[in-house]
Write a protein that holds these residues in place. Sequence first.
Motif, PDB file in Angstrom:
ATOM      1  N   GLU A  83       0.827  -1.208   0.000  1.00 19.43           N
ATOM      2  CA  GLU A  83       0.000   0.000   0.000  1.00 19.43           C
ATOM      3  C   GLU A  83       0.864   1.263   0.000  1.00 19.43           C
ATOM      4  O   GLU A  83       0.639   2.184  -0.782  1.00 19.43           O
ATOM      5  CB  GLU A  83      -0.935  -0.001   1.217  1.00 19.43           C
ATOM      6  CG  GLU A  83      -1.841   1.220   1.281  1.00 19.43           C
ATOM      7  CD  GLU A  83      -2.729   1.235   2.512  1.00 19.43           C
ATOM      8  OE1 GLU A  83      -3.446   2.227   2.699  1.00 19.43           O
ATOM      9  OE2 GLU A  83      -2.695   0.245   3.289  1.00 19.43           O
ATOM     10  N   ILE A  84       1.847   1.285   0.887  1.00 18.54           N
ATOM     11  CA  ILE A  84       2.721   2.454   0.961  1.00 18.54           C
ATOM     12  C   ILE A  84       3.576   2.552  -0.297  1.00 18.54           C
ATOM     13  O   ILE A  84       3.783   3.642  -0.841  1.00 18.54           O
ATOM     14  CB  ILE A  84       3.609   2.380   2.223  1.00 18.54           C
ATOM     15  CG1 ILE A  84       2.735   2.351   3.472  1.00 18.54           C
ATOM     16  CG2 ILE A  84       4.568   3.564   2.273  1.00 18.54           C
ATOM     17  CD1 ILE A  84       3.470   1.925   4.720  1.00 18.54           C
ATOM     18  N   ARG A  85       4.043   1.414  -0.786  1.00 17.13           N
ATOM     19  CA  ARG A  85       4.831   1.405  -2.011  1.00 17.13           C
ATOM     20  C   ARG A  85       4.033   2.021  -3.157  1.00 17.13           C
ATOM     21  O   ARG A  85       4.566   2.817  -3.938  1.00 17.13           O
ATOM     22  CB  ARG A  85       5.245  -0.027  -2.366  1.00 17.13           C
ATOM     23  CG  ARG A  85       6.034  -0.118  -3.669  1.00 17.13           C
ATOM     24  CD  ARG A  85       6.552  -1.521  -3.912  1.00 17.13           C
ATOM     25  NE  ARG A  85       7.383  -1.568  -5.088  1.00 17.13           N
ATOM     26  CZ  ARG A  85       8.271  -2.504  -5.354  1.00 17.13           C
ATOM     27  NH1 ARG A  85       8.441  -3.501  -4.486  1.00 17.13           N
ATOM     28  NH2 ARG A  85       8.983  -2.479  -6.444  1.00 17.13           N
ATOM     29  N   GLY A  86       2.768   1.665  -3.260  1.00 20.79           N
ATOM     30  CA  GLY A  86       1.925   2.229  -4.309  1.00 20.79           C
ATOM     31  C   GLY A  86       1.749   3.724  -4.173  1.00 20.79           C
ATOM     32  O   GLY A  86       1.613   4.434  -5.178  1.00 20.79           O
ATOM     33  N   GLU A  87       1.767   4.211  -2.932  1.00 25.85           N
ATOM     34  CA  GLU A  87       1.587   5.645  -2.688  1.00 25.85           C
ATOM     35  C   GLU A  87       2.821   6.458  -3.051  1.00 25.85           C
ATOM     36  O   GLU A  87       2.706   7.593  -3.522  1.00 25.85           O
ATOM     37  CB  GLU A  87       1.233   5.866  -1.209  1.00 25.85           C
ATOM     38  CG  GLU A  87       0.889   7.299  -0.869  1.00 25.85           C
ATOM     39  CD  GLU A  87       0.426   7.464   0.565  1.00 25.85           C
ATOM     40  OE1 GLU A  87       0.328   8.620   1.019  1.00 25.85           O
ATOM     41  OE2 GLU A  87       0.165   6.436   1.236  1.00 25.85           O
ATOM     42  N   ILE A  88       4.020   5.888  -2.869  1.00 28.50           N
ATOM     43  CA  ILE A  88       5.239   6.681  -3.061  1.00 28.50           C
ATOM     44  C   ILE A  88       5.968   6.384  -4.371  1.00 28.50           C
ATOM     45  O   ILE A  88       6.796   7.197  -4.802  1.00 28.50           O
ATOM     46  CB  ILE A  88       6.214   6.466  -1.883  1.00 28.50           C
ATOM     47  CG1 ILE A  88       6.773   5.039  -1.866  1.00 28.50           C
ATOM     48  CG2 ILE A  88       5.538   6.823  -0.565  1.00 28.50           C
ATOM     49  CD1 ILE A  88       7.814   4.796  -0.777  1.00 28.50           C
ATOM     50  N   SER A  89       5.656   5.257  -5.009  1.00 33.33           N
ATOM     51  CA  SER A  89       6.372   4.886  -6.234  1.00 33.33           C
ATOM     52  C   SER A  89       6.091   5.886  -7.352  1.00 33.33           C
ATOM     53  O   SER A  89       4.937   6.256  -7.600  1.00 33.33           O
ATOM     54  CB  SER A  89       5.965   3.482  -6.692  1.00 33.33           C
ATOM     55  OG  SER A  89       6.467   2.512  -5.801  1.00 33.33           O
ATOM     56  N   GLY A  90       7.164   6.310  -8.019  1.00 33.03           N
ATOM     57  CA  GLY A  90       7.035   7.299  -9.078  1.00 33.03           C
ATOM     58  C   GLY A  90       6.907   8.712  -8.547  1.00 33.03           C
ATOM     59  O   GLY A  90       6.802   9.669  -9.320  1.00 33.03           O
ATOM     60  N   LYS A  91       6.931   8.861  -7.229  1.00 26.16           N
ATOM     61  CA  LYS A  91       6.856  10.185  -6.588  1.00 26.16           C
ATOM     62  C   LYS A  91       8.095  10.376  -5.719  1.00 26.16           C
ATOM     63  O   LYS A  91       9.182  10.593  -6.238  1.00 26.16           O
ATOM     64  CB  LYS A  91       5.561  10.313  -5.786  1.00 26.16           C
ATOM     65  CG  LYS A  91       4.300  10.240  -6.644  1.00 26.16           C
ATOM     66  CD  LYS A  91       3.049  10.338  -5.791  1.00 26.16           C
ATOM     67  CE  LYS A  91       1.794  10.240  -6.622  1.00 26.16           C
ATOM     68  NZ  LYS A  91       0.567  10.250  -5.779  1.00 26.16           N
TER      69      LYS A  91
END
Length: 271
Positions: A83-91
């Motif tokens: 979940e956190i990975r999805g939030e920060i990946s590419g950002k």
Amino acid sequence: MGIKRKWAALAAGCLGMSLCLLSCGNPVESEKAEQGTEVKEETKEESFLSDISGIEPGTVLDAEELDLSRSEQYFQIQEINEEIRGEISGKSYTENPDIFLEDLRYLKVLHYNYEHQIQVGELIVNRKIAEDCRNIFLELFQAEYEIFSMYLVDRYWTGNGVDSDTNSIGHNNTSAFNYRVVPGTDRLSNHAMGFAIDLNPVENPYVQYAADGSFAVYYKDMELYIDRESGKPHMINHQDIAHQIFSKYGFTWGGDWISTKDYQHFEKKVP
């Protein structure tokens, strides 16, 4: 005479029993009372939140929901999950040769906001300083230190790390990890490695001075906090409890830099 003595003995026995009940109490009722107290204590403990893992950052909590005598249970460290990975990946996080997701930890904590309400906060730091940061924010909370907000910088994403950091600062957001360079350079910031935290950045601006004493204006209203002797609230100095606690755990303060001052910035150098 025999009957009278019998009645006198019976009356004396009843009086003795009454006095005993008055002095000793009813054992059955006492036991019920004790059981009732135990149930009340258990019910009170069950009514407290056991942790804040499922609560959204920014949520304001009532103090009565929390067992503040054991506040450390609300300060949590975890690995970067999907979940956190999805939030920060590419950002704030992009694939790179310098730091990997396994090197980072997600912290969820409590803090007092500027209205002195208890609020849920979050940040990402390097795993090597995660326990230090947990202890720092626990001690700040126990001291009732006020922090405006604590969200991941990704909430303020504008397309790149530097501009997103500026946007986060403009919202007075306390943040940590952000894989970015130092503004105006190609050199990685300590935030890129998760070793730095910016605390209450509006009142504690990054100030880059020129030789004539002028300074570059990076974001709105920063000039209101250039005078560090003004006594305005939430400004960090050497007497501030935040400076004292961060220093205790081996962090240095950007307010001690020479030509440039970064009053919001605390960092720790770890091999």
